[in-house]
Motif scaffolding. Structure first.
Motif, short mmCIF file in Angstrom:
data_model
loop_
_atom_site.label_atom_id
_atom_site.label_comp_id
_atom_site.label_asym_id
_atom_site.label_seq_id
_atom_site.Cartn_x
_atom_site.Cartn_y
_atom_site.Cartn_z
N UNK A 1 0.85 -1.19 0.00
CA UNK A 1 0.00 0.00 0.00
C UNK A 1 0.89 1.24 0.00
N UNK A 2 0.28 2.40 -0.21
CA UNK A 2 1.08 3.63 -0.27
C UNK A 2 0.85 4.49 0.97
N UNK A 3 1.84 5.28 1.27
CA UNK A 3 1.73 6.32 2.29
C UNK A 3 2.08 7.65 1.63
N UNK A 4 1.67 8.72 2.25
CA UNK A 4 2.14 10.04 1.88
C UNK A 4 3.36 10.37 2.73
N UNK A 5 4.45 10.66 2.08
CA UNK A 5 5.66 11.11 2.76
C UNK A 5 5.64 12.63 2.80
N UNK A 6 5.81 13.20 3.98
CA UNK A 6 5.79 14.65 4.16
C UNK A 6 7.21 15.12 4.40
N UNK A 7 7.71 15.90 3.45
CA UNK A 7 9.12 16.30 3.43
C UNK A 7 9.31 17.70 4.01
N UNK A 8 10.39 17.93 4.74
CA UNK A 8 10.70 19.31 5.16
C UNK A 8 11.08 20.15 3.96
N UNK A 9 10.79 21.42 4.01
CA UNK A 9 11.23 22.33 2.96
C UNK A 9 12.74 22.51 3.04
N UNK B 1 2.54 24.06 4.27
CA UNK B 1 2.63 22.68 4.75
C UNK B 1 3.79 21.94 4.12
N UNK B 2 4.11 20.79 4.67
CA UNK B 2 5.19 19.96 4.13
C UNK B 2 4.89 19.56 2.69
N UNK B 3 5.95 19.31 1.93
CA UNK B 3 5.83 18.79 0.58
C UNK B 3 5.40 17.33 0.67
N UNK B 4 4.38 16.93 -0.11
CA UNK B 4 3.81 15.58 -0.01
C UNK B 4 4.09 14.78 -1.29
N UNK B 5 4.52 13.55 -1.12
CA UNK B 5 4.72 12.62 -2.23
C UNK B 5 4.27 11.23 -1.79
N UNK B 6 3.81 10.43 -2.74
CA UNK B 6 3.35 9.07 -2.44
C UNK B 6 4.49 8.06 -2.59
N UNK B 7 4.60 7.16 -1.61
CA UNK B 7 5.60 6.09 -1.65
C UNK B 7 4.97 4.79 -1.16
N UNK C 1 -10.26 -9.74 -18.46
CA UNK C 1 -11.46 -9.19 -17.85
C UNK C 1 -11.15 -7.80 -17.29
N UNK C 2 -11.82 -6.79 -17.82
CA UNK C 2 -11.57 -5.41 -17.41
C UNK C 2 -11.74 -5.21 -15.91
N UNK C 3 -12.72 -5.91 -15.32
CA UNK C 3 -13.00 -5.73 -13.90
C UNK C 3 -11.88 -6.26 -13.01
N UNK C 4 -11.01 -7.10 -13.57
CA UNK C 4 -9.92 -7.67 -12.79
C UNK C 4 -8.60 -6.92 -12.96
N UNK C 5 -8.61 -5.84 -13.72
CA UNK C 5 -7.39 -5.07 -13.95
C UNK C 5 -7.38 -3.86 -13.02
N UNK C 6 -6.37 -3.79 -12.18
CA UNK C 6 -6.24 -2.73 -11.18
C UNK C 6 -4.97 -1.95 -11.53
N UNK C 7 -5.16 -0.76 -12.09
CA UNK C 7 -4.04 -0.02 -12.67
C UNK C 7 -3.90 1.35 -12.04
N UNK C 8 -2.64 1.76 -11.86
CA UNK C 8 -2.39 3.11 -11.34
C UNK C 8 -1.10 3.65 -11.95
N UNK C 9 -1.17 4.88 -12.43
CA UNK C 9 0.01 5.54 -12.96
C UNK C 9 0.83 6.09 -11.81
N UNK C 10 2.06 5.64 -11.67
CA UNK C 10 2.92 6.11 -10.58
C UNK C 10 3.60 7.43 -10.92
#
Length: 253
Positions: free
Chosen positions: A40-48, A63-69, A225-234
């Motif tokens: 699963x992913x978390x949001x990483x909050x980076x110091x400026x 606020x902190x800079x946010x990126x998904x990891x 089967x389209x319903x079985x495809x779980x896709x995400x652009x990173x």
């Protein structure tokens, strides 16, 4: 995603591949972080730049800079969260932070978010990723039932970016080495998936244009089967993370 934002501190850093740097994060705020969320992913909050601590007030001023990891693993007993950062492939606040980070530096963590793949009881799986999503492939494979067939294809920049994966006795993984293999990712996936069941559960975590090509091929050429495809652009080539996230909301992949 959980609303709780946690302050963590870097307790170890490992250079695990040419373009991957592994960070072990710890701290009392990780008490209660949910176990069993590898992949699963978390949001990483980076110091400026120039600041030691990230601003964890995500709705406050500056606020902190946010990126998904992606979570590689979490050790609840020791309150240790492991995350890998891609380095030396592109520039951005998270990559720049990872290049210069040292033990003792601080990061905020929010999440985890929901997994893309949630059915771990099917008979057949196809997991497709790149260096940014390799830990999603790794994490999902750990939860799939032992009697299932798991085929995976991960594309990485160089041969030195191949990393150890959990459950390799069940996970049939192929590595596409980008500086050695000029074939399109969709062609490589088709070669791997041709004889698989069209009802296989599929995860795709790739650059946005590659994802569209692979998903289209699976649907049109192999009748998955389209319903079985779980896709995400990173990520998306030529676009920073903030613009890409906005673009995904307007034009879902």
């Amino acid at each position: 995603m959980s609303r709780k934002v946690r302050l963590t501190r870097v307790t170890a850093i490992h250079n695990i591949a040419t373009h991957l740097k592994r960070f072990v994060l710890s701290g009392p705020d990780l008490a209660g972080f949910p176990s069993g969320q590898d992949g699963a992913h978390v949001k990483v909050l980076l110091p400026h730049p120039g600041e030691a601590l990230p601003n964890l007030d995500i709705k406050g001023e500056n606020p902190a800079i946010k990126r998904s990891y992606t979570i590689r693993e979490f050790d609840a007993s020791n309150k240790e969260l492991v995350i890998d950062f891609v380095i030396d492939c592109h520039q951005g606040p998270a990559t720049d932070w990872a290049v210069g980070a040292k033990v003792g530096d601080y990061l905020g963590i929010a999440g985890p978010g929901a997994r893309k793949l949630t059915d771990f009881n099917a008979g057949s799986y196809l997991l497709i990723g790149d260096i940014t999503s390799v830990n999603a492939v790794n994490g999902y494979a750990k939860f799939i039932q032992p009697q299932a067939t798991i085929k995976a294809l991960v594309t990485v920049p160089t041969r030195s970016d191949i990393i150890a994966m959990d459950g390799e006795e069940q996970l049939q993984i192929s590595w596409r080495i980008e500086d050695e293999n000029p074939e399109d990712m969709a062609v490589c996936v088709r070669d791997l998936a041709t004889n698989m069941s069209s009802n296989s559960q599929v995860f795709i975590g790739l650059e946005a244009s590659q994802l569209r090509e692979v998903k289209s091929m699976l649907l049109s050429d192999l009748a998955f089967n389209r319903l079985n495809i779980h896709a995400t652009g990173y990520w998306k080539k030529g676009m920073d993370a903030d613009r890409f996230n906005s673009d995904k909301k307007r034009n879902p992949l």
